[in-house]
Design an enzyme around this catalytic site. Structure first.
Site, PDB file in Angstrom:
ATOM      1  N   GLU A  53       0.824  -1.209   0.000  1.00  0.00           N
ATOM      2  CA  GLU A  53       0.000   0.000   0.000  1.00  0.00           C
ATOM      3  C   GLU A  53       0.857   1.258   0.000  1.00  0.00           C
ATOM      4  O   GLU A  53       1.786   1.394   0.794  1.00  0.00           O
ATOM      5  CB  GLU A  53      -0.925   0.041   1.219  1.00  0.00           C
ATOM      6  N   ASP A  62       8.123   5.298  16.027  1.00  0.00           N
ATOM      7  CA  ASP A  62       7.946   6.731  15.795  1.00  0.00           C
ATOM      8  C   ASP A  62       8.204   7.454  17.116  1.00  0.00           C
ATOM      9  O   ASP A  62       7.536   7.178  18.115  1.00  0.00           O
ATOM     10  CB  ASP A  62       6.523   7.003  15.291  1.00  0.00           C
ATOM     11  N   ASP A  87       8.586  11.293  18.775  1.00  0.00           N
ATOM     12  CA  ASP A  87       8.265  12.693  18.499  1.00  0.00           C
ATOM     13  C   ASP A  87       8.700  13.571  19.665  1.00  0.00           C
ATOM     14  O   ASP A  87       8.403  13.266  20.825  1.00  0.00           O
ATOM     15  CB  ASP A  87       6.757  12.834  18.264  1.00  0.00           C
ATOM     16  N   CYS A 128      13.786  24.574  26.693  1.00  0.00           N
ATOM     17  CA  CYS A 128      14.287  25.427  25.621  1.00  0.00           C
ATOM     18  C   CYS A 128      13.256  25.638  24.526  1.00  0.00           C
ATOM     19  O   CYS A 128      13.220  26.693  23.880  1.00  0.00           O
ATOM     20  CB  CYS A 128      15.555  24.817  25.028  1.00  0.00           C
ATOM     21  N   ARG A 184      11.135  17.330  10.861  1.00  0.00           N
ATOM     22  CA  ARG A 184      10.829  18.460  11.736  1.00  0.00           C
ATOM     23  C   ARG A 184      11.230  18.221  13.191  1.00  0.00           C
ATOM     24  O   ARG A 184      12.133  18.828  13.706  1.00  0.00           O
ATOM     25  CB  ARG A 184       9.333  18.799  11.651  1.00  0.00           C
ATOM     26  N   LEU A 201       3.429   5.087   7.572  1.00  0.00           N
ATOM     27  CA  LEU A 201       4.566   5.896   7.997  1.00  0.00           C
ATOM     28  C   LEU A 201       5.130   6.622   6.782  1.00  0.00           C
ATOM     29  O   LEU A 201       5.234   6.048   5.700  1.00  0.00           O
ATOM     30  CB  LEU A 201       5.647   5.032   8.643  1.00  0.00           C
TER      31      LEU A 201
END
Length: 437
Positions: A55, A123, A125, A135, A176, A339
């Site tokens: 897929e 994953d 994050d 920070c 990111r 993903l």
């Protein structure tokens, strides 16, 4: 294996599609994915339907999602990308049948549409670390908090290789604020959901949420060998030499109170609190205050008296709470999770999702990752060449491409060919034996 068009404004995508260079780069990305299909197309034991049962999911303009896309050849995939101009391409599992024809098959019984293979994926994050970094917050990342991702790579990669015996592991920058991990060994791809959940649970130490005072609880007479190794070889040193000072964990009352809340002894915390409040006017520099207070806390917790009171694990629990990898568990547990494809472009930052060498992950700098705009400029300056390898090597993406080929793709393909050959020879031998019988 490039997707220069993912995540760009549509006008940029359309403009770039008209440039001759895209045709070459798109072909390279498509054939890269065909290579990363665990296939040796010329071998008689190769499953020719394998790639066609994988897929692909396209995200188009205005958040239009096209799931269960499938392609029988590189040219089909290439033509579809040119036609639809997806902002993002996600990769899903390999199904029992062509996913684009799933409605023709039953959901139960023998002739069923179901995932049969999927890389074991992780994953991680940075937003999940917002309670331990001061920070940045949310999607923002800087060089003071990014080492949390470096530590996650070190801990998880070592365990996958040493504890589970996996070899073909690809770490990818998300573009990111995080990292993705693809475990591509045959035995990893064929894990059931239950087996994936068991592996995910093996790594599951951080169990709190933003409202929990104590997010890690380490029980038992001794740490599990995996946890002990992670603590002594990675986490403790990182916490004491980098995180303490980079995040100033003890510099204010609000910050050290968060740590004191993890200690289940009011008399001890009151003593430490009083000492630190009395020392507000101390001549100790702000640079030293974090390490000084940490050493004071450790001394009190690790004294013989405190061991009797059952507090000897608190030091380890504090370190784990601030440094241990925080996984998105659901991503790893289920085969049908999508993903983002490696080497695509993040829609917000324009940065390429490049591979990260786990052996050199401390050197990785997310702020210097090539962007789409940078690559366009580099390619336009040099013009279009006939050989795609030459074009890629002269851009800032060249090093990532070379690492992907030599350290991941080539060893993986070698292993797959050996596996196909072994399986094919086994079938031949069985066939001979049955004829002899």
């Amino acid at each position: 294996m490039l997707i220069f068009i993912n995540g760009c404004p549509m006008e940029m995508v359309s403009s770039y599609l008209n440039q001759p260079g895209l045709q070459t780069h798109l072909k390279y990305w498509v054939f890269g994915h065909m290579s990363w299909a665990y296939l040796d197309g010329k071998h008689p034991g190769c499953d020719q339907s394998y790639f066609g049962r994988r897929e692909f999911s396209f995200t188009l303009d205005n958040d239009i999602y096209l799931r269960f896309q499938s392609f029988n050849s590189a040219s089909e995939l290439e033509n579809s990308i040119k036609e639809k101009c997806p902002f993002k391409i996600d990769i899903g599992p390999v199904y029992s049948v062509d996913p684009s024809k799933r409605h023709a098959y039953a959901q139960t019984g023998d002739n069923v549409f179901t995932p049969v293979e999927r890389e074991l994926i992780f994953d991680i994050d940075m937003t999940d670390y917002d309670d331990v970094r001061y920070c940045c917050a949310g999607a923002d990342v800087c060089l003071d908090c990014w080492p949390l991702m470096t530590i996650a790579i070190k801990v998880i990669d070592t365990a996958l290789r040493d504890d589970f015996g996996f070899n073909h592991i690809l770490w990818v920058y998300s573009g990111r604020r995080g990292v993705h991990c693809w475990v591509c060994d045959g035995k990893a791809r064929r894990l059931t959901n239950e087996q994936r959940a068991a592996i995910a649970d093996y790594f599951h130490v951080y169990k709190g949420n933003e409202n929990s005072q104590k997010k890690v609880s380490l029980t038992g007479a001794a740490l599990h060998p995996f946890l002990a190794r992670s603590y002594t070889e990675v986490l403790r040193n990182f916490f004491e030499t980098k995180l303490l000072s980079s995040q100033n964990l003890f510099s204010t009352e609000e910050r050290y109170e968060k740590i004191l809340d993890m200690i289940p002894d009011e008399s001890l915390t009151s003593e430490l609190r009083g000492k630190w409040q009395d020392n507000k006017r101390s001549t100790s520099s702000k640079k030293d205050i974090d390490s000084i207070r940490w050493e004071q806390l450790k001394t009190m917790l690790q004294s013989g008296k405190q061991k009797v009171q059952g507090l000897r694990r608190c030091v380890e629990e504090i370190v784990f709470s601030f440094t241990y990898p925080r996984l998105d568990m659901e991503v790893s547990k289920h085969m049908n999770h999508l993903l983002k494809a490696p080497f695509c472009v993040h829609p917000k930052t324009g940065r390429i999702c490049v591979p990260i060498d786990p052996n050199e992950c401390e050197e990785f700098n997310p702020t210097t990752v090539p962007t789409l705009a940078t690559l366009l400029e580099e390619l336009n300056m040099g013009g279009v060449r006939q050989e795609v390898n030459d074009e890629l090597d002269r851009t800032s993406l060249g090093e990532s491409i070379r690492f992907f080929r030599s350290s991941f793709l080539q060893p993986l393909l070698k292993s797959c060919k050996e596996e196909i050959e072994s399986s094919y020879n086994t079938k031949l031998q069985r066939s001979k034996n049955s004829l002899t019988w």
